[in-house]
Enzyme design. Structure first.
Site, PDB file in Angstrom:
ATOM      1  N   ARG A 111       1.014  -1.267   0.096  1.00 58.85           N
ATOM      2  CA  ARG A 111      -0.078   0.111  -0.007  1.00 58.85           C
ATOM      3  C   ARG A 111       0.972   1.076   0.296  1.00 58.85           C
ATOM      4  O   ARG A 111       1.786   1.238   0.974  1.00 58.85           O
ATOM      5  CB  ARG A 111      -0.827  -0.160   1.372  1.00 58.85           C
ATOM      6  CG  ARG A 111      -1.609   1.435   1.503  1.00 58.85           C
ATOM      7  CD  ARG A 111      -2.553   1.558   2.436  1.00 58.85           C
ATOM      8  NE  ARG A 111      -3.826   0.631   2.209  1.00 58.85           N
ATOM      9  CZ  ARG A 111      -4.944   0.644   2.463  1.00 58.85           C
ATOM     10  NH1 ARG A 111      -5.274   1.367   3.591  1.00 58.85           N
ATOM     11  NH2 ARG A 111      -5.954   0.150   1.903  1.00 58.85           N
ATOM     12  N   HIS A 138      -7.171   1.146  -6.281  1.00 61.00           N
ATOM     13  CA  HIS A 138      -7.679   0.087  -4.984  1.00 61.00           C
ATOM     14  C   HIS A 138      -8.045  -1.140  -5.790  1.00 61.00           C
ATOM     15  O   HIS A 138      -9.352  -1.360  -5.327  1.00 61.00           O
ATOM     16  CB  HIS A 138      -8.453   0.837  -4.114  1.00 61.00           C
ATOM     17  CG  HIS A 138      -8.176   0.159  -2.788  1.00 61.00           C
ATOM     18  ND1 HIS A 138      -7.606  -0.754  -2.552  1.00 61.00           N
ATOM     19  CD2 HIS A 138      -9.036   0.435  -1.553  1.00 61.00           C
ATOM     20  CE1 HIS A 138      -7.691  -1.384  -1.321  1.00 61.00           C
ATOM     21  NE2 HIS A 138      -8.559  -0.417  -0.680  1.00 61.00           N
ATOM     22  N   GLN A 141      -9.754  -3.971  -3.466  1.00 60.88           N
ATOM     23  CA  GLN A 141     -11.026  -3.689  -2.982  1.00 60.88           C
ATOM     24  C   GLN A 141     -11.964  -3.960  -4.007  1.00 60.88           C
ATOM     25  O   GLN A 141     -13.123  -4.470  -3.725  1.00 60.88           O
ATOM     26  CB  GLN A 141     -11.215  -2.114  -2.628  1.00 60.88           C
ATOM     27  CG  GLN A 141     -12.436  -1.633  -2.126  1.00 60.88           C
ATOM     28  CD  GLN A 141     -12.762  -2.101  -0.742  1.00 60.88           C
ATOM     29  OE1 GLN A 141     -12.003  -1.838   0.187  1.00 60.88           O
ATOM     30  NE2 GLN A 141     -13.930  -2.739  -0.522  1.00 60.88           N
ATOM     31  N   ASP A 234     -17.513   6.960  -1.309  1.00 64.96           N
ATOM     32  CA  ASP A 234     -16.293   6.684  -0.719  1.00 64.96           C
ATOM     33  C   ASP A 234     -15.940   8.070   0.074  1.00 64.96           C
ATOM     34  O   ASP A 234     -16.470   9.065  -0.195  1.00 64.96           O
ATOM     35  CB  ASP A 234     -14.998   6.263  -1.555  1.00 64.96           C
ATOM     36  CG  ASP A 234     -13.823   6.107  -0.932  1.00 64.96           C
ATOM     37  OD1 ASP A 234     -13.582   5.896   0.343  1.00 64.96           O
ATOM     38  OD2 ASP A 234     -12.619   6.369  -1.552  1.00 64.96           O
ATOM     39  N   CYS A 278     -16.222   1.248   0.569  1.00 67.67           N
ATOM     40  CA  CYS A 278     -15.077   0.516   1.027  1.00 67.67           C
ATOM     41  C   CYS A 278     -14.762   0.626   2.590  1.00 67.67           C
ATOM     42  O   CYS A 278     -13.961  -0.341   2.709  1.00 67.67           O
ATOM     43  CB  CYS A 278     -14.040   0.853   0.182  1.00 67.67           C
ATOM     44  SG  CYS A 278     -13.352   2.466   0.275  1.00 67.67           S
ATOM     45  N   ARG A 306     -13.079  -8.999   1.414  1.00 69.30           N
ATOM     46  CA  ARG A 306     -11.743  -8.605   0.983  1.00 69.30           C
ATOM     47  C   ARG A 306     -10.944  -9.893   1.274  1.00 69.30           C
ATOM     48  O   ARG A 306      -9.910 -10.102   0.762  1.00 69.30           O
ATOM     49  CB  ARG A 306     -11.281  -7.408   2.094  1.00 69.30           C
ATOM     50  CG  ARG A 306     -11.848  -6.000   1.979  1.00 69.30           C
ATOM     51  CD  ARG A 306     -11.476  -5.489   0.448  1.00 69.30           C
ATOM     52  NE  ARG A 306      -9.841  -5.373   0.451  1.00 69.30           N
ATOM     53  CZ  ARG A 306      -9.235  -4.268   0.684  1.00 69.30           C
ATOM     54  NH1 ARG A 306      -9.934  -3.378   1.542  1.00 69.30           N
ATOM     55  NH2 ARG A 306      -7.669  -4.525   0.531  1.00 69.30           N
TER      56      ARG A 306
HETATM   57  N1  NVA Z   1      -9.981   6.847  -1.387  1.00 62.27           N
HETATM   58  C1  NVA Z   1      -9.715   6.312   0.341  1.00 62.27           C
HETATM   59  C2  NVA Z   1      -9.854   4.649   0.196  1.00 62.27           C
HETATM   60  C3  NVA Z   1      -9.671   4.222   1.733  1.00 62.27           C
HETATM   61  C4  NVA Z   1      -9.714   2.725   1.394  1.00 62.27           C
HETATM   62  C5  NVA Z   1      -8.316   6.573   0.467  1.00 62.27           C
HETATM   63  O1  NVA Z   1      -7.427   6.497  -0.436  1.00 62.27           O
HETATM   64  O2  NVA Z   1      -8.040   7.022   1.476  1.00 62.27           O
HETATM   65  N1   CP Z   2     -11.141  -0.459   2.458  1.00 62.00           N
HETATM   66  C1   CP Z   2     -10.006  -0.344   3.018  1.00 62.00           C
HETATM   67  O1   CP Z   2      -8.893  -0.598   2.056  1.00 62.00           O
HETATM   68  O2   CP Z   2      -9.858  -0.345   4.102  1.00 62.00           O
HETATM   69  P1   CP Z   2      -8.542  -0.093   5.126  1.00 62.00           P
HETATM   70  O3   CP Z   2      -7.826   1.202   4.779  1.00 62.00           O
HETATM   71  O4   CP Z   2      -8.959  -0.226   6.482  1.00 62.00           O
HETATM   72  O5   CP Z   2      -7.336  -0.926   4.552  1.00 62.00           O
END
Ligand code: NVA
Ligand code: CP
Length: 321
Positions: A111, A138, A141, A234, A278, A306
């Protein structure tokens, strides 16, 4: 040749279906695959358990727990590396990190911020690299989201999905790319300045032409929502994009205020529409509490999926090494 999963379109429609089929299989029989256990066909120990490196440059709950649990379920050892805990990014290049990791682990899950970093890691790695969220996409997801839609709707191709909110963020991009890969009609709505960049629209449009899906990008939430089978949203403020003052934060909330998924929005979708998020969710902003906690919400199934979807992805990638 090693396959990686960096962007939703790394999978064809047929490959995406294979992974979703396998995910359902693993959901019903969680310990039926020993992909990382180092066992032969007769269950005898061969090379020993394999390790999977799961690296986080940003915080996480679901991704961290689902990968750790999934790797353990598959007989492997999850090695979780938190932000700032390795030399990566400050003392050591991505390429040198990949050259070391590929000698020791069987899969790299990462990540991070820049998609370019994931591409560099994959280019230098003989083991599969999985995007566990970048600023741009993502894709893990989306495998979970598609699995959830399939469970609740019985199919994917031909369904209409409406995404409301920050239509320039990683989730919007992945909804477009993974959704049309599945043959869905994907509509994304957000304010001007928060719409997907042209290269993502072009990629989604090209994939849609192969699968029978379609792409619609609009600033009008009603145009996206009309009779939609799936409504998704989101956070309006993604990780790494936090405003630097309270005023800037208020301005962001104001900008997105007509893109929230509330009762009035849901009334425009199909009566049996399901709602995805998500998570983490900000009730009262991108989604109303009575929607996320209401009967059309499938977000807890989505979160659980997931685990199953990523296990399937890891098995699928290892089967192709
Ligand atoms: N768009 C959000 C998704 C979190 C799972 C972010 O990148 O923070
Ligand atoms: N949806 C998702 O990726 O959650 P986290 O940021 O908690 O991993």
């Amino acid at each position: 040749m090693t396959r990686h999963f960096l962007i939703d379109t790394d999978l064809t429609q047929a490959e995406q279906t294979q992974i979703l089929d396998l995910a359902l299989e693993l959901k019903h029989a969680p310990y039926s695959r020993d992909t990382y256990a180092g066992l032969d066909d007769h269950g005898a120990s061969t090379a020993g358990r394999k390790t999977v490196a799961v690296i986080f440059d940003k915080t996480s709950t679901r991704t961290r727990v689902s990968f750790a649990t999934g790797i353990a379920d598959l007989g492997g050892v999850p090695l979780i590396i938190g932000a700032g805990e390795s030399q990566l990014g400050h003392k050591e290049s991505i390429t040198d990190t990949a050259r070391v990791l590929e000698r020791m682990v069987s899969t790299i899950v990462w990540r991070t911020y820049a998609q370019k970093g994931l591409e560099e890691m994959a280019a230098a790695s003989k083991v599969p690299v999985i995007n566990a969220l970048s600023d741009d996409y993502h894709p893990c997801q989306l495998l979970a989201d598609l699995l959830t839609i399939r469970e609740h709707k019985g199919t994917l191709a031909g369904l209409t999905l409406a995404y409301l909110g920050d239509a320039a963020n990683n989730m919007a991009n992945s909804y477009l790319l993974a959704g049309v890969t599945a043959g869905m009609h994907v509509r994304v709505a957000g304010p001007a300045g928060h719409l997907p960049r042209q290269s993502v629209i072009d990629l989604a449009t090209a994939r849609a032409a192969e699968t029978g899906g379609s792409v619609l990008v609009t600033t009008d939430p009603g145009t996206a929502l009309v009779s939609a089978d799936v409504v998704a949203t989101d956070t309006w403020i993604s990780m790494g994009q936090e405003p630097d003052s309270a005023d800037a934060k208020d301005a962001t909330y104001e900008l997105f205020s007509s893109y929230g998924v509330d009762g009035a929005a849901m009334a425009q979708a199909a009566p049996d529409a399901v709602v995805l998020h998500c998570l983490p969710a900000y009730r009262g902003y991108e989604i109303a509490a009575d929607v996320i906690d209401g009967p059309q919400s499938v977000v807890w199934d989505e979160a659980e999926n997931r685990l199953h979807a990523q296990k399937a992805l890891m098995v699928w990638l290892m089967d192709r090494r």
